[in-house]
Scaffold this active site. Structure first.
Site, short mmCIF file in Angstrom:
data_model
loop_
_atom_site.label_atom_id
_atom_site.label_comp_id
_atom_site.label_asym_id
_atom_site.label_seq_id
_atom_site.Cartn_x
_atom_site.Cartn_y
_atom_site.Cartn_z
N SER A 1 0.84 -1.20 0.00
CA SER A 1 0.00 0.00 0.00
C SER A 1 0.86 1.25 0.00
O SER A 1 0.40 2.31 -0.39
CB SER A 1 -0.86 0.07 1.26
OG SER A 1 -1.60 -1.07 1.43
N HIS B 1 -2.34 -3.37 -6.59
CA HIS B 1 -2.89 -2.96 -5.30
C HIS B 1 -4.38 -3.23 -5.23
O HIS B 1 -5.18 -2.50 -5.80
CB HIS B 1 -2.57 -1.46 -5.08
CG HIS B 1 -2.93 -0.97 -3.73
ND1 HIS B 1 -3.52 0.25 -3.51
CD2 HIS B 1 -2.80 -1.54 -2.50
CE1 HIS B 1 -3.72 0.40 -2.21
NE2 HIS B 1 -3.31 -0.67 -1.58
N GLU C 1 -5.40 -1.16 -8.46
CA GLU C 1 -4.45 -0.21 -9.03
C GLU C 1 -3.24 -1.00 -9.53
O GLU C 1 -2.69 -1.82 -8.78
CB GLU C 1 -3.99 0.80 -7.97
CG GLU C 1 -5.09 1.73 -7.49
CD GLU C 1 -4.65 2.68 -6.38
OE1 GLU C 1 -5.24 3.76 -6.26
OE2 GLU C 1 -3.72 2.35 -5.61
N ASN D 1 -5.26 6.27 -2.15
CA ASN D 1 -4.80 6.68 -0.82
C ASN D 1 -4.25 8.10 -0.80
O ASN D 1 -4.24 8.75 0.24
CB ASN D 1 -3.75 5.70 -0.28
CG ASN D 1 -4.42 4.45 0.28
OD1 ASN D 1 -5.61 4.46 0.59
ND2 ASN D 1 -3.67 3.36 0.40
#
Ligand SMILES: NC(=O)c1ccc[n+]([C@@H]2O[C@H](COP(=O)([O-])OP(=O)(O)OC[C@H]3O[C@@H](n4cnc5c(N)ncnc54)[C@H](O)[C@@H]3O)[C@@H](O)[C@H]2O)c1
Length: 394
Positions: A121, A142, A154, A192
């Site tokens: 992450s 991801h 992702e 994120n």
């Protein structure tokens, strides 16, 4: 080319590793898995049986499908079964040294054509790949938690990753029914990073005493149609996890003020008020706790929503300007990865970039803080009257 007959290797039998293994088994792949903890390896098959069993109960698969899927699954005591793998996804502990060590061991076993992905992450894909013998076949994949449910994946090439590897993995994961987006190898990738102001600006509004958390959550649901308000979501994710992500991104961007973590949230973490999992966070989840009502002031509610949305759009605009992803992928990532009601760039087009820009300019002049500086691309669109989507196509 990767395809339905490809063998998937999964490193790590935790939340994410098992979720990814489940997806691949449901899609008909053979899956080999390794975890350094014996009990995790031993429990893997039973945990997969339990989660696939829930799909049988919901009639999403038959008992025979379940048995066949588990028949294609092996949890090994070492990496030897990975010699058959065509594609390996690593989902072990979020630690650079541990990940690099296992990639070294893995490369002694896998074939030269095997592709290696990491579910990290927060670590740089390029930094993880640079210790690999063949960095061209290495990339980030991801998934979001829970992996079998969340649509978005992702895909993140590192500097060394070759285009064929990206295309190959993207087409495989698309064939699993996922929505893939390609992100540049920058901290937080897409979701994120761009979601930071959803939490950060809400916390700032709360810290300033403009409104309490209940009112801010109400405003975001009422005027933005977000499924959950920022404080409900932080409590759901866990304040420890959410704070750590913000802190990591803040540090990775060399202390960019836009991502500065909140002291209020830090105190909650220190007090072990982590949210749902500790029964107290911003909200009190203990039996008998009395719920506070929001202040349903429409002017205040709209102002809160508009301020948070302007900060989110600013982030998306900068990500587009800096080549983190295409406009299409940036919008897809936020709608599919965190269920935003609309893509942020399309939202800006709808509301008018000039209006969003003016809100940011207002905040910037009022506070005099770099945190509120408008994205140069947003400023350009505000001046020319262009739209994000037309501007990108031009
Ligand atoms: N949990 C999430 O919401 C989430 C979402 C997206 C990405 N990720 C990323 O996915 C990865 C895994 O996260 P998780 O939540 O599944 O963690 P987890 O703690 O649930 O599982 C990690 C597993 O890796 C095993 N492990 C640790 N070191 C190992 C080693 N050297 N060799 C083999 N196995 C080892 C552990 O025994 C454990 O079973 C991390 O990189 C994390 O950042 C997590």
């Amino acid at each position: 080319m990767l395809g339905q007959n490809s063998v998937l290797g999964v490193l790590g039998a935790g939340t994410m590793g098992l979720g990814i293994a489940q997806i691949a088994l449901q899609r008909g792949h053979r899956v080999v898995l390794f975890d350094s903890q014996t009990e995790k390896r031993d429990q893997a098959s039973a945990k997969l049986r339990a989660s696939l069993g829930r799909l049988v109960e919901k009639k999403a698969m038959t008992s025979q499908d379940l048995e066949e899927a588990l028949g294609r699954f092996t949890a090994g005591t070492d990496l030897t079964p990975f010699r058959d793998a065509d594609f390996v996804i690593e989902a072990i502990v979020e630690n650079r040294e541990a990940k690099c060590a296992i990639f070294g061991d893995l490369e002694n076993v896998i074939s030269d054509r095997c592709i290696v992905g990491t579910n990290t992450s927060s670590l740089s894909i390029t930094s993880l790949s640079s210790n690999c013998r063949v960095p061209t076949r290495f990339l980030g994949v991801h998934f979001f938690n829970p992996a079998p449910v969340m649509a978005l994946v992702e895909i993140i090439p590192g500097i060394h990753t070759d285009a064929e590897t990206v295309a190959n993995v993207r087409s495989l994961i698309d064939s699993w029914g996922k929505t893939t987006v390609v992100a540049n190898d920058t901290p937080g990738f897409i979701v994120n990073r761009i979601a930071r102001p959803f939490y950060g600006e809400a916390l700032r509004i709360y810290e300033e005493g403009i409104a309490d958390h209940v009112t801010i959550d109400w405003a975001m649901r009422e005027f933005g149609e977000f499924r959950m308000g920022p404080f409900e979501l932080m409590d759901f994710i866990g304040n420890d996890v959410n704070f750590k992500v913000t802190e990591t991104i803040f540090e990775a961007f060399y202390y960019e003020p836009r991502y500065r973590p909140s002291l209020l949230q830090k105190r909650l973490v220190e007090a072990n008020l982590l949210g749902l999992k500790t029964k107290r966070g911003f909200y009190d989840y203990r039996p008998g706790a009395i719920a506070t009502e929001p202040r349903r002031d429409l002017t205040l509610g709209r102002a809160i929503f508009y301020r948070v949305l302007a900060m989110l759009i600013n982030e998306a605009s900068d990500a587009l300007m800096l080549g983190v992803a295409t406009a299409e992928d940036l919008d897809l990532a936020m709608t599919k990865g965190v269920n935003y009601p609309k893509g942020l760039l399309r939202w800006a087009d709808e509301l008018g970039s000039t209006n969003i820009y003016q809100e940011l300019e207002r905040l910037y002049h009022y506070y005099g803080e770099d945190r509120y500086r408008p994205s140069p691309l947003l400023k350009k669109l505000a001046q020319t009257g262009d739209r994000f989507f037309l501007a990108v196509q031009a």
